[in-house]
Design an enzyme around this catalytic site. Structure first.
Site, PDB file in Angstrom:
ATOM      1  N   CYS A 194      -1.845   1.845  13.235  1.00 56.54           N
ATOM      2  CA  CYS A 194      -1.317   0.894  12.265  1.00 56.54           C
ATOM      3  C   CYS A 194      -1.545  -0.473  12.892  1.00 56.54           C
ATOM      4  CB  CYS A 194       0.172   1.131  12.008  1.00 56.54           C
ATOM      5  SG  CYS A 194       0.936  -0.195  11.050  1.00 56.54           S
ATOM      6  N   CYS A 232      -6.722  -3.017   8.261  1.00 66.51           N
ATOM      7  CA  CYS A 232      -5.503  -2.290   7.857  1.00 66.51           C
ATOM      8  C   CYS A 232      -5.865  -0.827   7.779  1.00 66.51           C
ATOM      9  CB  CYS A 232      -5.000  -2.778   6.497  1.00 66.51           C
ATOM     10  SG  CYS A 232      -3.645  -1.799   5.803  1.00 66.51           S
ATOM     11  N   ASN A 233      -5.131   0.006   8.503  1.00 71.20           N
ATOM     12  CA  ASN A 233      -5.421   1.440   8.466  1.00 71.20           C
ATOM     13  C   ASN A 233      -5.105   2.053   7.110  1.00 71.20           C
ATOM     14  OD1 ASN A 233      -6.078   2.672  11.340  1.00 71.20           O
ATOM     15  ND2 ASN A 233      -4.686   0.963  11.656  1.00 71.20           N
ATOM     16  N   THR A 234      -3.894   1.765   6.591  1.00 73.23           N
ATOM     17  CA  THR A 234      -3.483   2.402   5.342  1.00 73.23           C
ATOM     18  C   THR A 234      -4.468   2.098   4.219  1.00 73.23           C
ATOM     19  OG1 THR A 234      -1.200   2.123   6.068  1.00 73.23           O
ATOM     20  CG2 THR A 234      -1.529   2.771   3.783  1.00 73.23           C
ATOM     21  N   ALA A 235      -5.008   0.878   4.220  1.00 73.82           N
ATOM     22  CA  ALA A 235      -5.955   0.489   3.166  1.00 73.82           C
ATOM     23  C   ALA A 235      -7.174   1.398   3.139  1.00 73.82           C
ATOM     24  CB  ALA A 235      -6.382  -0.961   3.351  1.00 73.82           C
ATOM     25  N   ARG A 265       0.825  -1.199   0.000  1.00 76.49           N
ATOM     26  CA  ARG A 265       0.000   0.000   0.000  1.00 76.49           C
ATOM     27  C   ARG A 265       0.868   1.260   0.000  1.00 76.49           C
ATOM     28  NH1 ARG A 265      -0.449  -4.855   1.300  1.00 76.49           N
ATOM     29  NH2 ARG A 265      -0.052  -4.465   3.491  1.00 76.49           N
ATOM     30  N   LYS A 267       6.480  -7.303  10.239  1.00 78.11           N
ATOM     31  CA  LYS A 267       5.966  -8.073   9.098  1.00 78.11           C
ATOM     32  C   LYS A 267       6.834  -9.296   8.815  1.00 78.11           C
ATOM     33  CE  LYS A 267       3.523  -4.300   6.722  1.00 78.11           C
ATOM     34  NZ  LYS A 267       2.166  -4.849   6.728  1.00 78.11           N
ATOM     35  N   THR A 322       1.362   4.815   9.449  1.00 84.91           N
ATOM     36  CA  THR A 322       2.190   4.864   8.245  1.00 84.91           C
ATOM     37  C   THR A 322       2.094   6.256   7.618  1.00 84.91           C
ATOM     38  OG1 THR A 322       0.388   4.218   6.766  1.00 84.91           O
ATOM     39  CG2 THR A 322       1.700   2.436   7.738  1.00 84.91           C
TER      40      THR A 322
END
Lengths: 242, 242
Positions: free
Chosen positions: A200, A86-89, A52, A170, A130
């Protein structure tokens, strides 16, 4: 068997541990005396989604087609409400919501609801997130509307602390990751943050694994998202005749 | 995005914590440097399945229709291999396998493969399992073919220790449940078991939560099932071009 009327879909895989964490928090947070009272969940924990952050930074392949496939599969499986682990998503939230028959719960809305319920809304919050989440203003806009200021890490802190910490988690390096992320968090406290939003999904399991001393002032959006899923199920579940 | 060629389906919800445990063990056991190298999983963690044990004991409603619905949804979602995150549910293995396009991995086969790899196959094993799993001979038949004898709890031990321990975990009482299950396990050691097979998916997370002193001699079929899923993915995954 009862009629299946309510079913939580989880769009996951970003990373896969974050989905496991959300599912564990749904189970732990549900008032249940037996299996059949727990929240029904179908989870698409498929991590073959382009990065992402890289897509936002440099025009690398977009994760949207893979995420849309997940949304389609969750709807086909009968999901009536969807959470994204997922926050960024959430940068792609509008496109995902437009493609989904089932409404999608926004993680920042769930976090705000959790903050309001806790009653502890004094002072600015530090956002551990992020670069993509920060740039998307996912949290800042919603928090500003609620009168809550956000403090962010500098570009340098993101490069030296947050990003290597996240990628360490990760690849399974929870201790190493937690230490780097704690340093990023302390930089926010130095700038006046009264509490920390761990925005995150990789971060809460790492802090819990490391039994971080910062946990008492941390707000966990994954737990808030779990609570939103539980609240939906408790309100929507059919009369049980299992 | 790469072509999705291999996808693990998990038939779960029996109970929901067991599915979370299997998913966590798949993530933890996978050699991966980044999200995209992890095992793709779709999990049907829907606990509205009639009680397996009661159905076997007294002709209460069968769990098979609900389990078949899960198998159908996992196949529709594209699963190419399926794991069942519940030992007792394997009583219905043949009917589920017959209805599934995707082959289903049998948890006792995965456990035997894990035992063979560990090389530690001396002496009889104690089976910590539901009455349904024990009566179904899921483990005993396969282990006998491999020359491994099984020792079981008595009916009285099941009634006093195993069953209340298991239901304690299902309502969130991990400490209480672990203590009862440890007592059931010690009864098997007294009868000559050299190792313990924790053949009920509720048990490994409870023993891990309680940091049980018995863990070093325990074999965890959930971990073995996770390893079977990982091995399948490592062999079947496409060349990556994410």
């Amino acid at each position: 068997m009862q009629d299946m009327q309510a079913l939580i879909g989880i769009l996951g895989g970003m990373g896969p541990l974050a989905t496991v964490d959300l599912m564990a928090k749904i189970v732990a947070g549900t008032p249940a005396e037996r299996d059949q009272e727990h929240v029904p969940v179908v989870a698409w924990n498929v991590p073959q989604v382009p990065d992402r952050q890289k897509a936002m930074d440099s025009g690398a392949p977009s994760p949207l087609p893979a995420m849309l496939q997940g949304i389609e599969r969750l709807n086909a499986a009968g999901a009536t409400r969807i959470a994204i682990a997922c926050n960024t998503a959430h940068h792609w939230f509008d496109a995902l919501a437009a493609a989904s028959r089932a409404p999608i719960i926004h993680i920042a809305d769930a976090t705000l609801a959790g903050l309001a319920q806790s009653g502890a809304s004094d002072g600015p919050v530090g956002l551990i997130a992020t670069r993509g989440t920060l740039r998307s203003q996912l949290y800042q806009r919603r928090f500003a509307q609620a009168g809550i200021a956000c403090i962010e890490n500098t570009e340098d802190e993101l490069d030296r602390l947050f990003i290597p910490g996240c990628y360490a988690i990760k690849r399974g390096g929870l201790d190493e990751g937690a230490a780097l992320l704690e340093a990023a968090a302390r930089a926010l406290l130095d700038k006046g943050a009264a509490r920390l939003v761990l925005a995150c999904t990789e971060v809460p399991p790492a802090f819990e694994h490391a039994a971080s001393a910062l946990l008492p002032i941390c707000i966990d959006p994954t737990r808030a998202l779990a609570q939103a899923c539980i609240s939906y199920w408790l309100q929507a579940r059919p009369v049980q005749h299992v």
